[in-house]
Structure formats: C-alpha cells, structure tokens
Enzyme design. Structure first.
Site, PDB file in Angstrom:
ATOM      1  N   ASN A   1      -3.764 -23.718  -3.171  1.00  0.00           N
ATOM      2  CA  ASN A   1      -5.066 -23.421  -3.932  1.00  0.00           C
ATOM      3  C   ASN A   1      -4.761 -21.669  -4.100  1.00  0.00           C
ATOM      4  O   ASN A   1      -5.144 -21.111  -3.252  1.00  0.00           O
ATOM      5  CB  ASN A   1      -5.908 -23.737  -2.944  1.00  0.00           C
ATOM      6  CG  ASN A   1      -7.400 -23.485  -3.521  1.00  0.00           C
ATOM      7  OD1 ASN A   1      -7.470 -22.926  -4.690  1.00  0.00           O
ATOM      8  ND2 ASN A   1      -8.434 -23.472  -2.723  1.00  0.00           N
ATOM      9  N   TRP A   2      -4.654 -21.539  -5.381  1.00  0.00           N
ATOM     10  CA  TRP A   2      -4.566 -20.130  -5.752  1.00  0.00           C
ATOM     11  C   TRP A   2      -5.777 -19.471  -5.684  1.00  0.00           C
ATOM     12  O   TRP A   2      -6.001 -18.231  -5.944  1.00  0.00           O
ATOM     13  CB  TRP A   2      -3.757 -20.145  -7.133  1.00  0.00           C
ATOM     14  CG  TRP A   2      -2.343 -20.289  -6.897  1.00  0.00           C
ATOM     15  CD1 TRP A   2      -1.598 -20.653  -5.963  1.00  0.00           C
ATOM     16  CD2 TRP A   2      -1.513 -20.487  -8.109  1.00  0.00           C
ATOM     17  NE1 TRP A   2      -0.449 -21.007  -6.138  1.00  0.00           N
ATOM     18  CE2 TRP A   2      -0.087 -20.798  -7.595  1.00  0.00           C
ATOM     19  CE3 TRP A   2      -1.655 -20.329  -9.741  1.00  0.00           C
ATOM     20  CZ2 TRP A   2       0.980 -21.269  -8.458  1.00  0.00           C
ATOM     21  CZ3 TRP A   2      -0.327 -20.729 -10.384  1.00  0.00           C
ATOM     22  CH2 TRP A   2       0.793 -21.114  -9.604  1.00  0.00           C
ATOM     23  N   LYS A   3      -6.838 -20.100  -5.955  1.00  0.00           N
ATOM     24  CA  LYS A   3      -8.383 -19.608  -5.706  1.00  0.00           C
ATOM     25  C   LYS A   3      -8.505 -18.678  -7.069  1.00  0.00           C
ATOM     26  O   LYS A   3      -7.578 -18.973  -8.100  1.00  0.00           O
ATOM     27  CB  LYS A   3      -8.760 -19.014  -4.622  1.00  0.00           C
ATOM     28  CG  LYS A   3      -8.456 -19.728  -3.336  1.00  0.00           C
ATOM     29  CD  LYS A   3      -9.073 -19.573  -2.072  1.00  0.00           C
ATOM     30  CE  LYS A   3      -9.063 -20.418  -0.726  1.00  0.00           C
ATOM     31  NZ  LYS A   3      -9.083 -20.021   0.313  1.00  0.00           N
TER      32      LYS A   3
ATOM     33  N   HIS B   1     -14.253 -28.181  -1.748  1.00  0.00           N
ATOM     34  CA  HIS B   1     -13.937 -27.069  -1.000  1.00  0.00           C
ATOM     35  C   HIS B   1     -15.195 -26.267  -0.333  1.00  0.00           C
ATOM     36  O   HIS B   1     -16.160 -25.890  -1.013  1.00  0.00           O
ATOM     37  CB  HIS B   1     -13.165 -26.088  -2.136  1.00  0.00           C
ATOM     38  CG  HIS B   1     -12.452 -24.828  -1.214  1.00  0.00           C
ATOM     39  ND1 HIS B   1     -12.810 -24.124  -0.673  1.00  0.00           N
ATOM     40  CD2 HIS B   1     -11.057 -25.152  -0.820  1.00  0.00           C
ATOM     41  CE1 HIS B   1     -11.944 -23.262  -0.323  1.00  0.00           C
ATOM     42  NE2 HIS B   1     -10.758 -23.960  -0.182  1.00  0.00           N
TER      43      HIS B   1
ATOM     44  N   GLU C   1     -15.636 -23.052  -0.162  1.00  0.00           N
ATOM     45  CA  GLU C   1     -16.244 -22.251  -1.108  1.00  0.00           C
ATOM     46  C   GLU C   1     -17.179 -22.530  -1.929  1.00  0.00           C
ATOM     47  O   GLU C   1     -18.078 -21.917  -2.332  1.00  0.00           O
ATOM     48  CB  GLU C   1     -15.001 -21.289  -1.533  1.00  0.00           C
ATOM     49  CG  GLU C   1     -14.261 -20.414  -0.480  1.00  0.00           C
ATOM     50  CD  GLU C   1     -12.921 -20.088  -0.763  1.00  0.00           C
ATOM     51  OE1 GLU C   1     -12.198 -20.444  -1.677  1.00  0.00           O
ATOM     52  OE2 GLU C   1     -12.254 -19.967   0.370  1.00  0.00           O
TER      53      GLU C   1
ATOM     54  N   GLU D   1     -10.639 -28.865   6.419  1.00  0.00           N
ATOM     55  CA  GLU D   1     -10.683 -27.084   6.475  1.00  0.00           C
ATOM     56  C   GLU D   1     -11.662 -26.535   7.289  1.00  0.00           C
ATOM     57  O   GLU D   1     -12.717 -26.466   6.501  1.00  0.00           O
ATOM     58  CB  GLU D   1     -10.676 -26.739   4.860  1.00  0.00           C
ATOM     59  CG  GLU D   1      -9.301 -26.977   4.054  1.00  0.00           C
ATOM     60  CD  GLU D   1      -9.027 -26.121   2.899  1.00  0.00           C
ATOM     61  OE1 GLU D   1      -7.876 -25.824   2.893  1.00  0.00           O
ATOM     62  OE2 GLU D   1     -10.205 -25.862   2.234  1.00  0.00           O
TER      63      GLU D   1
ATOM     64  N   GLY E   1      -8.597 -18.181   5.327  1.00  0.00           N
ATOM     65  CA  GLY E   1      -8.559 -16.636   5.156  1.00  0.00           C
ATOM     66  C   GLY E   1      -9.007 -15.845   6.133  1.00  0.00           C
ATOM     67  O   GLY E   1      -8.982 -14.521   5.924  1.00  0.00           O
TER      68      GLY E   1
ATOM     69  N   SER F   1      -5.414 -20.959   6.961  1.00  0.00           N
ATOM     70  CA  SER F   1      -4.475 -19.883   7.588  1.00  0.00           C
ATOM     71  C   SER F   1      -3.147 -20.842   7.918  1.00  0.00           C
ATOM     72  O   SER F   1      -2.489 -20.353   8.777  1.00  0.00           O
ATOM     73  CB  SER F   1      -4.991 -19.099   8.659  1.00  0.00           C
ATOM     74  OG  SER F   1      -6.173 -18.440   8.245  1.00  0.00           O
TER      75      SER F   1
ATOM     76  N   GLY G   1      -3.947 -21.686   1.092  1.00  0.00           N
ATOM     77  CA  GLY G   1      -4.629 -20.723   0.145  1.00  0.00           C
ATOM     78  C   GLY G   1      -3.836 -19.457   0.071  1.00  0.00           C
ATOM     79  O   GLY G   1      -2.712 -19.287  -0.663  1.00  0.00           O
ATOM     80  N   GLY G   2      -3.974 -18.375   1.102  1.00  0.00           N
ATOM     81  CA  GLY G   2      -3.382 -17.246   0.740  1.00  0.00           C
ATOM     82  C   GLY G   2      -1.698 -17.153   0.679  1.00  0.00           C
ATOM     83  O   GLY G   2      -0.953 -16.606  -0.231  1.00  0.00           O
TER      84      GLY G   2
HETATM   85  P1  13P Z   1      -6.112 -19.801   3.500  1.00  0.00           P
HETATM   86  O1  13P Z   1      -4.838 -20.425   3.758  1.00  0.00           O
HETATM   87  O2  13P Z   1      -5.910 -18.481   2.772  1.00  0.00           O
HETATM   88  O3  13P Z   1      -6.862 -19.693   4.977  1.00  0.00           O
HETATM   89  O4  13P Z   1      -6.981 -20.767   2.670  1.00  0.00           O
HETATM   90  C1  13P Z   1      -7.216 -22.051   2.889  1.00  0.00           C
HETATM   91  C2  13P Z   1      -7.911 -22.621   2.072  1.00  0.00           C
HETATM   92  O5  13P Z   1      -9.021 -22.656   1.679  1.00  0.00           O
HETATM   93  C3  13P Z   1      -7.049 -23.560   1.009  1.00  0.00           C
HETATM   94  O6  13P Z   1      -8.080 -24.418   0.082  1.00  0.00           O
END
Ligand code: 13P
Length: 253
Positions: free
Chosen positions: A11-13, A98, A100, A170, A176, A215, A236-237
């Site tokens: 997930n590149w956000k 998600h 967010e 999640e 993050g 993470s 994510g990251g």
């Molecule tokens: P991180 O891997 O950066 O913690 O993000 C997880 C995430 O929200 C994937 O959708």
C-alpha cells in the site's frame, strides 16, 4: 485443511512520483517473477499512478489494486473514483476500511459496508481492513472492535461475499510506528476473525485470506507469516523500496 496462497500487498498510500513508480514496478516485477505461483503480489498505487502501473505490469503476474473507491458507480461526486473506473484501468482489488480512511476521513461502519458492496458489484475483490487503536487495546476492547467492524460488513453483504474478499488485520497502533504486533498477538486476533467467519460458514472461513499489516519489514515478516492464521501482509512504508519489499515477498514462500 485448506491451502491458502499467501498475499503480499504494497500500500503506497500518498507516496511516489512518476519516476519512483517506474523504477519500483520494474524492479518488483522482475524480482517477483519467480514467485508467481506461490505468492500473490499486489500493488496499491495512488489513483493518479494507476494507469502507469497498469501499463508497466503488462505480462506480469503482479496484480494491482486501488486504495479506496466511491460507493456509487457514477454521478455528480466531484473528486471521487468509482469501481467501474478502477476495473477499466486494470485494478483487481481495492482496500476498504483502511484505518486512515476510517479515522482521517471519518468513514463509519455503514460507509465501509457500502464501499465493500460497491467493490463486489463490479468484480473488484475488497480487502477489508479492521483494527483497534491503542486506547481500545489498552481498555481490552480489541475483540469487540474487530467483531463490530467485521459483523457490520457480514450483515450488509452476507457471508457468501467473503468468498471474493480478503481481510487485513491492521492494529492502528502498529501502522507507521515501527511497533509491530508480535506473531502471537497477531495470531490471536487472526484466529478470532476466522472464528467469527466460521460461526457463519466454516468452509468460507477456512478459505478466506487474512493479512497482517502494521510495520511489517523484511526482518519480522517470516515470523508473522509462519503463524497458522496469517496469510500474508499488507505493507505500507516497506513497500516503497524494492529490495525490502521483495524480501518480504520471499518470506511468504
Ligand atoms: P506500515 O507498514 O507503514 O506500518 O503501514 C501499514 C499499512 O497501513 C498498510 O496498509
């Protein structure tokens, strides 16, 4: 016991540029080619990069999804993107709920359920994200929160719809932050999720893939993926850097 192919999803956000997308997809496509029948690799670029990723993934087993969608198929909804548009540009999956979106964009239970339905209507596989915040965990509410987030979708679409869906656990406190649920902590929640589905339909519960997100990195992926109810990761990251992301894909084999 059903064999479930693992999924590693990036997930590149709201990250990336045309140049980054180009180099990232090229490297992931090449590095993941040998894994194609063992791991489903799915990339979730921002909307604006969807056509480029679609083009770059031609002749590749790596798949693409979108980070959200509007619940309507079309209409006067300035700024929104619909399921049919995503299908038209090669998306096969879409993230729904998600944290967010739930927290920063105030998407409540009914909005999430509507989006889940809209995805299924056009043949997009929703990846339903669920998870508790840190205060909720500290108050011992994890099980209730997850149960409510899942139950509201099951009620809206029926359990059969989960044959075409994926779930991602999640924990909000792990997203993050560099804090990860331990494999045992994550497994406990994954088992609860599968049990909740099994209470409605045992075979569907056994077949559904439940991803862990929060993470996940190359060095903790293997331990998480070894747990019996963890069927891969939503990253994510660490999905913004090809070498690390590919190492996570390899950890799923
Ligand atoms: P991180 O891997 O950066 O913690 O993000 C997880 C995430 O929200 C994937 O959708």
């Amino acid at each position: 016991m059903e064999k479930r192919n693992k999924i590693v999803a990036g997930n590149w956000k709201m990250h990336g540029s045309r140049a980054l997308v180009q180099s990232l997809v090229t490297a992931i496509k090449e590095g993941a080619a040998s894994l194609s029948d063992q791991v489903d690799v799915i990339l979730f670029p921002s909307f604006v990069h969807v056509p480029l990723v679609n083009q770059l993934l031609e002749n590749s087993a790596v798949m693409m999804g979108a980070q959200t969608l509007d619940a309507h198929a079309s209409g006067a909804f300035t700024g929104e993107i619909s399921g049919p548009m995503l299908i038209d540009y090669g998306c096969r999956y879409v993230l729904v709920g998600h944290s967010e979106r739930r927290h920063l964009f105030h998407e409540g239970l009914s909005v999430v359920a509507e989006k889940f339905k809209a995805a299924l209507r056009v043949g997009l596989q929703p990846i339903l994200c669920v998870g508790e915040t840190l205060p909720q965990r500290e108050q011992g509410l994890t099980e209730n929160i997850i149960h409510e987030q899942l139950a509201s979708v099951i009620e809206a679409v029926s359990i059969d719809a989960f044959q075409q869906a994926v779930i991602a656990y999640e924990p909000v406190w792990a997203i993050g932050t560099g804090l990860t649920a331990t494999p045992d902590e994550a497994q406990t929640v994954h088992r609860l999720i599968r049990q909740q589905l099994a209470d409605c339909h045992r075979d569907i519960a056994n077949a559904v893939r439940i991803l862990y997100g929060g993470s996940v990195k190359a060095d903790n992926a293997k331990g998480l993926f070894a747990m019996p109810d963890i069927d891969g990761g939503l990253i994510g990251g660490a999905s913004l850097e090809a070498t690390g992301f590919l190492a996570i894909c390899h950890a799923a084999v």
